[in-house]
Structures are given as structure tokens and as C-alpha cells.
Design an enzyme around this catalytic site. Structure first.
Site, PDB file in Angstrom:
ATOM      1  N   SER A 170       0.826  -1.213   0.000  1.00 54.25           N
ATOM      2  CA  SER A 170       0.000   0.000   0.000  1.00 54.25           C
ATOM      3  C   SER A 170       0.864   1.270   0.000  1.00 54.25           C
ATOM      4  CB  SER A 170      -0.951  -0.010   1.192  1.00 54.25           C
ATOM      5  OG  SER A 170      -0.211   0.096   2.394  1.00 54.25           O
ATOM      6  N   HIS A 171       2.111   1.167   0.453  1.00 61.63           N
ATOM      7  CA  HIS A 171       3.021   2.329   0.407  1.00 61.63           C
ATOM      8  C   HIS A 171       4.080   2.176  -0.688  1.00 61.63           C
ATOM      9  CE1 HIS A 171       1.395   3.125   4.487  1.00 61.63           C
ATOM     10  NE2 HIS A 171       1.556   4.371   4.102  1.00 61.63           N
ATOM     11  N   GLU A 224      -8.640  -0.917   5.506  1.00 59.57           N
ATOM     12  CA  GLU A 224      -9.190  -2.191   5.993  1.00 59.57           C
ATOM     13  C   GLU A 224     -10.724  -2.155   5.967  1.00 59.57           C
ATOM     14  OE1 GLU A 224      -8.388  -5.871   6.861  1.00 59.57           O
ATOM     15  OE2 GLU A 224      -6.742  -4.418   6.803  1.00 59.57           O
TER      16      GLU A 224
END
Lengths: 337, 337
Positions: free
Chosen positions: B47-48, B188
Site C-alpha cells: 500500500s506504500h 481495511e
């Protein structure tokens, strides 16, 4: 029904000083300890109030603490002051080191006070509030006896490792918090045991590392950190910063430091001070005022600020004195002769 | 089944640089951003990782970020360096400010780097690990968009306010953690919504402040902090330190800073560095070694250290390159012409 008794702040102070000096503490230590337990009693933090004097006396009687130790101040670096407590209580070391900590923070912007070789039993908020009352932001942390398992673990290793923070608010009581990184205070489990009550199954584990609702099994096992693996990471950070970084012990080593194993925890403490005036120069007042938007918004949602109840108790005590169980006052008086 | 593609680290680096420069980022910014997303991709923090380049491009296209901004370094005080990012991405500001931060920490013992007026989208661990790789202890924090309600509150006010910490370990990967103070990542909840799954009732509240298991209602309402009132206090501390203390905005103000409301969060960041060598002098090596007892004990209980999985992924990527969804690589390649 237990009987209570109300003392003026002066009476409570005098009782504390007499108990401590009669049991061997030097005047300087007696005064520093008294300032801390009196502040806690004033704010109705009973467990850190005059009740703690009993432990101070027994620790002194067991020879674990040097009741006359003269803290040694070491000007370690432009932003670091160290104090060797020489096995004395931490409180006098803090008071003596604070002056240099404040000076350094006001000069360099951020500074640290490391206290080594001290006995520690007090709440941290009086120390961070001593910094916010000088216009600084204060952060304090310390390890304690190893009662807590790391997340994913099954045995005691970490201390209850409290962290405290205080932010100066113009014309207001500061924004202050002070909490253990264990899910609850150990005393909470002891209270459940005494009352014959079960505990929630996420507070602790037994000595086999299994979740338990039995407070006795929990006390023989390990407590959990608050907030799962995040709280566990935070607790580990505190163990490192207030331990090896300042050349002091880890949580699971605190017990051994007192050969009799009866005394208060013996370990280090780290206090950090940050100066908004140095960070912001002439804009400091504007941004401190801007922080009030956050507090107003929290209160506007019907939520509380962390120390609100304590500040209300303080107001009351300053006017009406402090109220304690008569049995405690009698026990303390018995320690004066 | 989604198709994957493996790139060498050099290929991934080149792709990232091309995407960024083709979409207007100066070479200096492109390189700093690439170092961060490549480190995340290497450690399998997807995600990064390179995925973030899409957001970097859209933020640039929407005019929210100055892709050529030259960070301005301000030597604020002996232990404080400030960097005005001038509406550029935070990463170049960190890299340029880091040199002075390290120098100051090595000289004074503890120092702070404050970055203002920056767009921020990256993980914090690469920055604290940049400090631990220099033998310093690093702490970083930043606010983000206000998605989180304070404990006892009922509406978004606090950011997900991450905090990261890295401790240098002799001959080992550092002890590093980096977590949001919200109970879970916002993504999430988005994943649950997409999968049509309910969420646990302690993650979030709806727009009336009531607990909800409906991810859509949660996204329209407010997330909770991890660890109840303790996590909430910690999140508030981060909001204050990486906000008003450094003269920057509060979490609920981050959205407004980009007039188009489309860009990455625009706010400040605070990084603190502590030098074990200054705190401990010649005893530093001994105490750093002693800290290993804590890590060994955690591992000995069968618990994990926070970044273990990431370091294993790193090992693998350094040998075998990084594996990404082919669709993502195609999307990135489409951004290069």
C-alpha cells in the site's frame, strides 16, 4: 462503613514530612517526596497519595533505598542532563535536574533529563506538569517491575511502563495524560481478587500463557499490554528509551536491583522537554492558542480531556482540604513515634 | 486470478522515476519519492509501494502539490531544524533536513526536525530507519485527515496519526515499528465494504456516533482509536506535537489545505533523533548490546518483533526483485507517455 477524616493541605504536608523524617529520610528527600504525594492526594489520586508513604517507610527500613543520597547532576551535553540518584528516591533527582532541563530546552528547543539508579514509586504527571507550568511540553516515561507479556508472548517481560505527557494551555489547566501501557493497573486485578470477582479474559494470562478470568491466576501469570501489538510496541519503546538509552536496566531486571526484593522498583527514568517558544519564536502564542481548537472540539463532542476529573478534585482540595480513610491516617501517625 | 509481474529493483526504480518526471516532478523530488516507494515495495508494504505513484500523479495533475518546490532549511536552534516544504512532497524535505538533524543529535544528544507545509503520503518507517542506520534512535509522527473520533466522542476529529520508532541494533536489522493510532487502517474498512463483509463493532461508529458493523456507515461516520482512551490520548499528543508545536495544522484542518480537496494530506511532520553515544559516551556499545536481551526475550517467548516480516521480504526482494500485479505495472507504464 469506613470512617474518613479531612486534613488541611498543611496538616497533610506536615504529617508526610514527619513520617518520612522520623523514618530516616533526609529533609531534602522528605520534602521532595511530600510534594509529590501531596499533589496526588490533592488531586484525589489516592493510590499515589499519602498511602505511598507506607511503602516509602518499609523500603527505607529494608535498606533498599539510601534515604540521604545526594543526587549527582551531570551536564552530559547541550541537550542532555543526567542525574545519578545514587540509590535515592527519584523525586529529589527530578527536582534538582529539572532546572538544567528547563534551561537546556529553552536554549536548544528540545532536551532530555535522564535519572539513573533511583527508586521510583510516584505518578509521572506531577513531573510533566512541572514542565508545562514553565511553558514547556513535557513527556516522561519509566519502566517498572516486569508484570506484562509482550503481544504474542506468554510470560512477564515488560514493565507496566507508564508514559505521561503535558501540554501548556494559556490560562487553563494543562492537557495532561499519564497511563500505564498495561491493559489495566495491577491494583485493579488485586481488587478483583479481594472482591472475589472474575476479570475480563483479555486482561491477563495464567502462568501457562493461557487467557484467564481468575485474578489469582492472572497475578501469578502475566498482564497484557493495552491495545494489542501496538501497545506492546509502545511499551517496548519505553523500556528501551528509559532503559538502555540512558544506561539503565530493563523491566525484568528491576526486581533484582534490591537484594531484599522488598523495595520499590529500582530503575531509570527519562523526561523530555520541548519548547514551543524555541520551535516557533514570535508565533508561539498564536499556535498555542490554535491548539485550543482541538481541546474545544473534543469537549464539544461530549468527550473528556484526560485529567479533567483530577483538576476538579484539585479545585475542591485547595478549598476544603483532603479526605482520607481514618485508618490510613492512624497508620501514618503510628509511623511517627 | 490476477496476473503478477516481477521487476528487478533497478527496473522498478526506473519506472518510478519515469512516471514521476513525466508527470512534472523535478528530478530531486522524483528521486526522493522513488527512494521511499521503492523501499516500501522492496519490503512488500504494497500500500506504500509503487501503488502510491498513482496518487502522486493525480495530486500533481490537480495542482495541489508544487512538483518543483525547493525545500527551505531553517537552522532554528541548536537542537531544532525546520524545513519549509513550500507545498512540495515531504520526502525531499526530510532528506534535506536529515543531515542537520543527525549533526545536531550527535552534538546535543537529542534533536528535532520539523517539516511544514508538505504533502505527505509515505510510510514513516523509512525515515526512522534512515536515523537508526546512522546509530541514532528515531521517532516520527504526523497527523493525517480527520477520520477518527476521540474516545468518548462521536464524530471525526483526529487523524489516523501514525507514530514510528526505530532503534539501532548492532549487526542486526533495527527494532522498528510504525502504526496508525486508529484501531485499523481506513483501507481495511474499505476492503470489508468491497467484499460485502461486516466489520467488528469496536472499529467505528456511524454518523450519529453509534457503534456500527456496516463498513459503509463506518466510512461515513468515524473510526475509533486503538486502545480506547489511552490510544486517543496518544493520538491527541501526536496531533499537538506534529501540529501546533511546529506551527502546522490540526488533523481536521488538513483537508481544507488543498482547495480542490483531491490531493494528498497537506500538513506537518515531526521527527526526533536521540544519540545513544551522547547519552552514554564510552558505555554506549555496552548498553546497546544489553538491549538485545529484551529482543532475545521477546523472540524467546515465540512473539515477533514488529518489522520481522518486512525484513524477511526485504531479503527476498534484494535477491529476486519485486513482484507486483501486472495491472498496476500497466497502469504505471500508461502514465509514462
Amino acid at each position: 462503613m469506613s470512617e474518613d477524616i479531612t486534613l488541611t493541605l498543611e496538616e497533610a504536608e506536615s504529617l508526610s514530612l514527619t513520617v518520612l523524617q522520623h523514618n530516616g529520610y533526609s529533609q531534602a528527600h522528605a520534602e521532595a517526596i511530600t510534594r509529590s504525594v501531596l499533589a496526588a492526594q490533592r488531586d484525589e489520586c489516592h493510590s499515589h497519595g499519602l498511602y505511598r508513604l507506607i511503602g516509602c517507610v518499609s523500603t527505607a527500613q529494608n535498606g533498599g533505598v539510601d534515604t540521604h543520597a545526594l543526587p549527582e547532576i551531570i551536564d552530559q551535553a547541550p541537550s542532555v542532563v543526567r542525574v545519578d540518584a545514587h540509590r535515592g528516591c527519584s523525586l529529589l533527582s527530578f527536582e534538582m535536574g529539572k532546572k538544567q532541563l528547563v534551561e537546556k530546552a529553552n536554549q536548544t528547543g528540545i532536551a532530555a533529563l535522564a535519572i539513573n539508579n533511583c527508586f521510583h514509586f510516584s505518578a509521572l504527571w506531577p513531573e510533566v506538569e512541572a514542565l508545562s507550568s514553565e511553558g514547556l511540553v513535557g513527556i516522561a516515561m519509566t519502566p517498572t517491575h516486569a508484570f506484562v507479556a509482550p503481544a504474542g508472548g506468554n510470560a512477564p517481560l515488560l514493565g507496566t511502563n507508564p508514559i505521561a505527557f503535558s501540554w501548556p494551555r494559556p490560562g487553563e489547566t494543562p492537557y495532561t495524560f499519564d497511563f500505564a501501557t498495561s491493559v489495566v493497573a495491577r491494583g485493579e486485578i488485586e481488587l478483583h481478587k479481594r472482591a472475589g470477582k472474575m476479570i475480563p479474559d483479555d486482561w491477563a494470562m495464567d502462568d501457562k500463557g493461557e487467557p484467564t478470568t481468575d485474578p489469582a491466576a492472572a497475578l501469578a501469570g502475566a498482564m497484557r499490554t493495552f491495545g494489542g501489538y501496538k501497545g506492546s510496541a509502545l511499551s517496548t519503546m519505553i523500556a528501551l528509551l528509559a532503559g538502555p538509552l540512558i544506561g539503565d536496566v530493563l523491566g525484568h531486571e528491576t526486581q533484582a536491583a534490591n537484594a531484599e526484593k522488598t523495595g520499590k522498583p529500582f530503575h531509570g527514568e527519562l523526561i523530555i522537554a520541548l519548547s514551543p517558544k524555541v520551535f516557533l519564536g514570535e508565533h508561539a502564542a498564536h499556535h498555542l492558542q490554535h491548539a485550543e481548537v482541538l481541546f474545544d472540539s473534543i469537549l464539544g463532542q461530549g468527550a473528556r480531556l484526560p485529567s479533567q476529573r483530577r483538576f476538579i478534585a484539585r479545585e475542591h482540595s485547595l478549598r476544603h482540604g483532603v479526605t482520607l480513610p481514618k485508618a490510613l491516617v492512624d497508620e501514618l501517625k503510628a509511623l511517627t513515634h
